[in-house]
Design a protein around this motif. Structure first.
Motif, mmCIF file in Angstrom:
data_model
loop_
_atom_site.group_PDB
_atom_site.id
_atom_site.type_symbol
_atom_site.label_atom_id
_atom_site.label_comp_id
_atom_site.label_asym_id
_atom_site.label_seq_id
_atom_site.Cartn_x
_atom_site.Cartn_y
_atom_site.Cartn_z
ATOM 1 N N ASN A 141 0.821 -1.216 0.000
ATOM 2 C CA ASN A 141 0.000 0.000 0.000
ATOM 3 C C ASN A 141 0.854 1.266 0.000
ATOM 4 O OD1 ASN A 141 -2.380 -1.436 -0.069
ATOM 5 N ND2 ASN A 141 -2.800 -1.250 2.126
ATOM 6 N N THR A 147 -4.129 -2.988 -1.220
ATOM 7 C CA THR A 147 -5.552 -2.729 -1.450
ATOM 8 C C THR A 147 -5.784 -1.342 -2.027
ATOM 9 O OG1 THR A 147 -5.820 -1.993 0.845
ATOM 10 C CG2 THR A 147 -6.270 -4.312 0.385
ATOM 11 N N SER A 193 -1.977 -11.336 -3.376
ATOM 12 C CA SER A 193 -3.154 -10.611 -2.894
ATOM 13 C C SER A 193 -3.181 -10.534 -1.380
ATOM 14 C CB SER A 193 -4.437 -11.279 -3.401
ATOM 15 O OG SER A 193 -4.504 -12.625 -2.960
#
Length: 294
Positions: A10, A38, A59
């Motif tokens: 991030n 995300t 992920s």
């Protein structure tokens, strides 16, 4: 030529600045390890039209420092001559420092470090405690005079091809263990550059994060002492377990990644994004592997 590994979690606010810096260096591959992002990090990195960028995408979060080891394993698979490590939030003006780290590899340094505390300043009690453990581990290894408080835990650093081949992945994923392995293996370890911590421009985190990071580093150092004495690895200090972020480290994924690289398993191909029209030699990945985009 050398490669760079950039762990990213991030970092949409900083990743383009980091890429702008490393893309000016004479590097073969820029290996991004995105884990659990995300935000728009993946989108932003995919917008940079440079064929040297190889992205490893997970992920789920891999935990602190594990992405660094994931990238190191990929670089080793790609026959890297040495790897520079830069975190995805180090957006400061550190180009000259990175050049000095690469120059150290040219001079046959195996573990090239950054001194992020080149000047003695007043430090909070927690920072002083962490510094004490870093110093004590370096003293235990006979490296304090040469390294001071420098450690792979903090700041950009670099590993030679010899270090990549000899230090186990878990040693890279727990940074103080890299120093212990380097000492055990007779690898040349040296401070190659100095930069104030503030100049890295890594964002400030909340107090809870600072406490957990401190616990992580102290626990890592305790593991380093045990490894140095060939004792079972532990994070115990008296009655206390110094865990911090350690339980979040995904060693299971690291081990699977390592195994999949060794046998060209589909697990590797599923997490790798390489530039279109870049041909990966069959000796690196499976014959069926094609570059793909998402």
């Amino acid at each position: 030529m050398y490669d760079v590994v950039i762990p990213v979690y991030n970092e949409e606010k900083s990743i383009l600045a980091v890429l702008a810096t490393v893309l000016e260096l004479p590097l073969r591959y820029i290996i991004l390890v995105l884990n659990g992002c995300t935000d728009r990090t993946l989108e932003l990195t995919r917008s940079v039209p440079d064929s040297r960028i190889h992205t490893i995408y997970f992920s789920e979060p891999l935990g602190i420092d594990v992405p660094r080891a994931v990238g190191a394993l990929y670089a080793r698979k790609m026959n890297s001559e040495g790897v520079l490590f830069v975190d995805g939030d180090m957006s400061g003006n550190i180009f000259k420092n990175l050049e000095e780290l690469l120059a150290a590899l040219d001079q046959e340094v195996d573990v090239a470090l950054t001194n992020c505390y080149p000047y003695i300043t007043d430090r909070a009690n927690l920072a002083q405690l962490v510094s004490r453990f870093r110093a004590n581990l370096n003293k235990e290894l006979g490296l304090f005079q040469a390294l001071g408080l420098a450690t792979p835990t903090h700041g950009p650093h670099a590993l030679s091809v010899k270090a990549l081949e000899m230090i186990p992945p878990e040693g890279i994923a727990i940074p103080p263990l890299s120093l212990v392995w380097a000492a055990k293996l007779g690898l040349k370890t040296q401070v190659a550059t100095s930069i104030r911590h503030q100049s890295l421009k890594s964002p400030r985190k909340h107090r809870k994060h600072a406490r957990l990071i401190a616990e992580t580093i102290i626990g890592d150092c305790i593991m380093g002492f045990a490894l140095a004495h060939d004792e079972p690895l532990t994070r115990s200090l008296g009655k206390h377990q110094l865990l911090g972020y350690h339980p979040e480290r995904r060693f299971d994924i690291l081990n699977l990644w390592n195994e999949s690289l060794a046998v060209s398993h589909p697990f590797c191909e599923q997490h790798l994004i390489i530039p279109y029209r870049i041909v990966i030699p069959q000796s690196h990945l499976s014959p069926e592997t094609d570059p793909f985009e998402i």
